[in-house]
Every structure is written in C-alpha cells, then in structure tokens.
Design a protein around this motif. Structure first.
Motif, PDB file in Angstrom:
ATOM      1  N   ARG A  47     -34.009 -54.422 -28.299  1.00  0.00           N
ATOM      2  CA  ARG A  47     -34.233 -53.881 -26.961  1.00  0.00           C
ATOM      3  C   ARG A  47     -33.255 -54.499 -25.967  1.00  0.00           C
ATOM      4  O   ARG A  47     -32.683 -53.801 -25.117  1.00  0.00           O
ATOM      5  N   LYS A  48     -33.055 -55.821 -26.069  1.00  0.00           N
ATOM      6  CA  LYS A  48     -32.106 -56.494 -25.177  1.00  0.00           C
ATOM      7  C   LYS A  48     -30.698 -55.952 -25.387  1.00  0.00           C
ATOM      8  O   LYS A  48     -29.981 -55.670 -24.420  1.00  0.00           O
ATOM      9  N   ASP A  49     -30.294 -55.835 -26.656  1.00  0.00           N
ATOM     10  CA  ASP A  49     -28.951 -55.340 -26.960  1.00  0.00           C
ATOM     11  C   ASP A  49     -28.762 -53.906 -26.457  1.00  0.00           C
ATOM     12  O   ASP A  49     -27.708 -53.567 -25.915  1.00  0.00           O
ATOM     13  N   THR A  50     -29.792 -53.084 -26.627  1.00  0.00           N
ATOM     14  CA  THR A  50     -29.731 -51.700 -26.165  1.00  0.00           C
ATOM     15  C   THR A  50     -29.608 -51.649 -24.644  1.00  0.00           C
ATOM     16  O   THR A  50     -28.817 -50.866 -24.095  1.00  0.00           O
ATOM     17  N   ASP A  51     -30.363 -52.490 -23.973  1.00  0.00           N
ATOM     18  CA  ASP A  51     -30.296 -52.546 -22.505  1.00  0.00           C
ATOM     19  C   ASP A  51     -28.897 -52.934 -22.043  1.00  0.00           C
ATOM     20  O   ASP A  51     -28.350 -52.337 -21.104  1.00  0.00           O
ATOM     21  N   ILE A  52     -28.312 -53.903 -22.708  1.00  0.00           N
ATOM     22  CA  ILE A  52     -26.950 -54.333 -22.365  1.00  0.00           C
ATOM     23  C   ILE A  52     -25.971 -53.175 -22.571  1.00  0.00           C
ATOM     24  O   ILE A  52     -25.112 -52.912 -21.721  1.00  0.00           O
ATOM     25  N   MET A  53     -26.115 -52.467 -23.684  1.00  0.00           N
ATOM     26  CA  MET A  53     -25.211 -51.341 -23.957  1.00  0.00           C
ATOM     27  C   MET A  53     -25.370 -50.236 -22.920  1.00  0.00           C
ATOM     28  O   MET A  53     -24.377 -49.639 -22.491  1.00  0.00           O
ATOM     29  N   ILE A  54     -26.592 -49.966 -22.514  1.00  0.00           N
ATOM     30  CA  ILE A  54     -26.835 -48.930 -21.509  1.00  0.00           C
ATOM     31  C   ILE A  54     -26.181 -49.318 -20.185  1.00  0.00           C
ATOM     32  O   ILE A  54     -25.532 -48.493 -19.532  1.00  0.00           O
ATOM     33  N   ARG A  55     -26.345 -50.588 -19.797  1.00  0.00           N
ATOM     34  CA  ARG A  55     -25.733 -51.035 -18.542  1.00  0.00           C
ATOM     35  C   ARG A  55     -24.211 -50.978 -18.624  1.00  0.00           C
ATOM     36  O   ARG A  55     -23.540 -50.571 -17.670  1.00  0.00           O
ATOM     37  N   ALA A  58     -23.082 -47.362 -18.344  1.00  0.00           N
ATOM     38  CA  ALA A  58     -23.165 -46.882 -16.959  1.00  0.00           C
ATOM     39  C   ALA A  58     -22.013 -47.444 -16.128  1.00  0.00           C
ATOM     40  O   ALA A  58     -21.409 -46.722 -15.319  1.00  0.00           O
ATOM     41  N   ALA A  59     -21.696 -48.717 -16.339  1.00  0.00           N
ATOM     42  CA  ALA A  59     -20.588 -49.329 -15.605  1.00  0.00           C
ATOM     43  C   ALA A  59     -19.268 -48.667 -15.985  1.00  0.00           C
ATOM     44  O   ALA A  59     -18.433 -48.380 -15.110  1.00  0.00           O
ATOM     45  N   ASN A  60     -19.084 -48.387 -17.266  1.00  0.00           N
ATOM     46  CA  ASN A  60     -17.853 -47.715 -17.709  1.00  0.00           C
ATOM     47  C   ASN A  60     -17.745 -46.313 -17.103  1.00  0.00           C
ATOM     48  O   ASN A  60     -16.668 -45.885 -16.696  1.00  0.00           O
ATOM     49  N   LYS A  61     -18.868 -45.626 -17.060  1.00  0.00           N
ATOM     50  CA  LYS A  61     -18.872 -44.279 -16.478  1.00  0.00           C
ATOM     51  C   LYS A  61     -18.484 -44.334 -15.003  1.00  0.00           C
ATOM     52  O   LYS A  61     -17.688 -43.509 -14.528  1.00  0.00           O
ATOM     53  N   LEU A  62     -19.034 -45.303 -14.275  1.00  0.00           N
ATOM     54  CA  LEU A  62     -18.687 -45.463 -12.861  1.00  0.00           C
ATOM     55  C   LEU A  62     -17.200 -45.768 -12.699  1.00  0.00           C
ATOM     56  O   LEU A  62     -16.520 -45.176 -11.846  1.00  0.00           O
ATOM     57  N   ASN A  63     -16.692 -46.678 -13.520  1.00  0.00           N
ATOM     58  CA  ASN A  63     -15.275 -47.047 -13.436  1.00  0.00           C
ATOM     59  C   ASN A  63     -14.372 -45.847 -13.707  1.00  0.00           C
ATOM     60  O   ASN A  63     -13.389 -45.620 -12.994  1.00  0.00           O
ATOM     61  N   LEU A  64     -14.711 -45.071 -14.745  1.00  0.00           N
ATOM     62  CA  LEU A  64     -13.908 -43.890 -15.061  1.00  0.00           C
ATOM     63  C   LEU A  64     -13.957 -42.861 -13.938  1.00  0.00           C
ATOM     64  O   LEU A  64     -12.937 -42.250 -13.589  1.00  0.00           O
ATOM     65  N   CYS A  65     -15.126 -42.681 -13.365  1.00  0.00           N
ATOM     66  CA  CYS A  65     -15.273 -41.749 -12.250  1.00  0.00           C
ATOM     67  C   CYS A  65     -14.376 -42.159 -11.084  1.00  0.00           C
ATOM     68  O   CYS A  65     -13.673 -41.326 -10.495  1.00  0.00           O
ATOM     69  N   LEU A  66     -14.388 -43.444 -10.768  1.00  0.00           N
ATOM     70  CA  LEU A  66     -13.527 -43.932  -9.680  1.00  0.00           C
ATOM     71  C   LEU A  66     -12.051 -43.738 -10.020  1.00  0.00           C
ATOM     72  O   LEU A  66     -11.246 -43.344  -9.153  1.00  0.00           O
TER      73      LEU A  66
END
Length: 104
Positions: A47-55, A58-66
């Motif tokens: 669960r911890k590893d999955t949470d880290i991957m999700i975050r 999301a950060a990668n998606k934001l960076n790519l969008c910018l």
C-alpha cells in the motif's frame, strides 16, 4: 475390576492422544497466525509503495503538462508566459527534489 482398570487405561491413552492433537492444533494455529501477520505486513508495504507510485505519477503528469504549456507559449510567441511557466516548473521540481532527499 480388571475391566475397570482396562477402561481407565484406555481412557488415559485416549486423553493423551487428544492432548497431543490439541497441541498440534495450537501449533498449526500459531503458524497460521504468523503467516497472516507476515501477509498483513507485506500488504501494508505494498500500500505504501502504491501510494508513492501514485504521487510520483501525479507529479510527473503535472510536470509534463507544464512543459507542454511552456512549448505552446513559445510557439505562440508568448515568452512572458513561457518564462513564468518555466519558473513555476523549476519551483515545483525543486520542491520535489527536497521531498525526495527528505525521504531518504
């Protein structure tokens, strides 16, 4: 009297056998409990590893969008907007790097 003694011996033997079976059941329950605890610990880690991957995703998606918005602003000749977006991206990346370093 002999029948009574024989019955007691048989009863005593049966009680010992039952005692052994109960001990075996207790040992089996202990092993199952330990395996369950191991599985629960592994699930918590997953669960911890999955949470880290999700975050991170999301950060990668934001960076790519910018980045795409920066490219679009440059294509349109809006260099002020491109500069502001680039500064925002640098700030976000800096914070992400600080968070990564804080976690290690």
């Amino acid at each position: 009297m002999k029948n009574l003694k024989a019955g007691f011996r048989r009863l005593k033997a049966e009680m010992q056998e039952i005692s052994k079976e109960q001990q075996s059941i207790k040992e089996g329950q202990k092993q199952v409990r330990e395996k369950l605890e191991d599985i629960e610990a592994e699930c918590a880690q997953l669960r911890k590893d999955t949470d880290i991957m999700i975050r991170q995703s999301a950060a990668n998606k934001l960076n790519l969008c910018l980045m795409f918005k920066i490219l679009k602003a440059r294509e349109e000749g809006d260099f002020l907007k491109a500069t502001q977006l680039a500064q925002l991206l640098r700030t976000i990346l800096s914070r992400q790097n600080e968070q990564r370093q804080g976690c290690t």
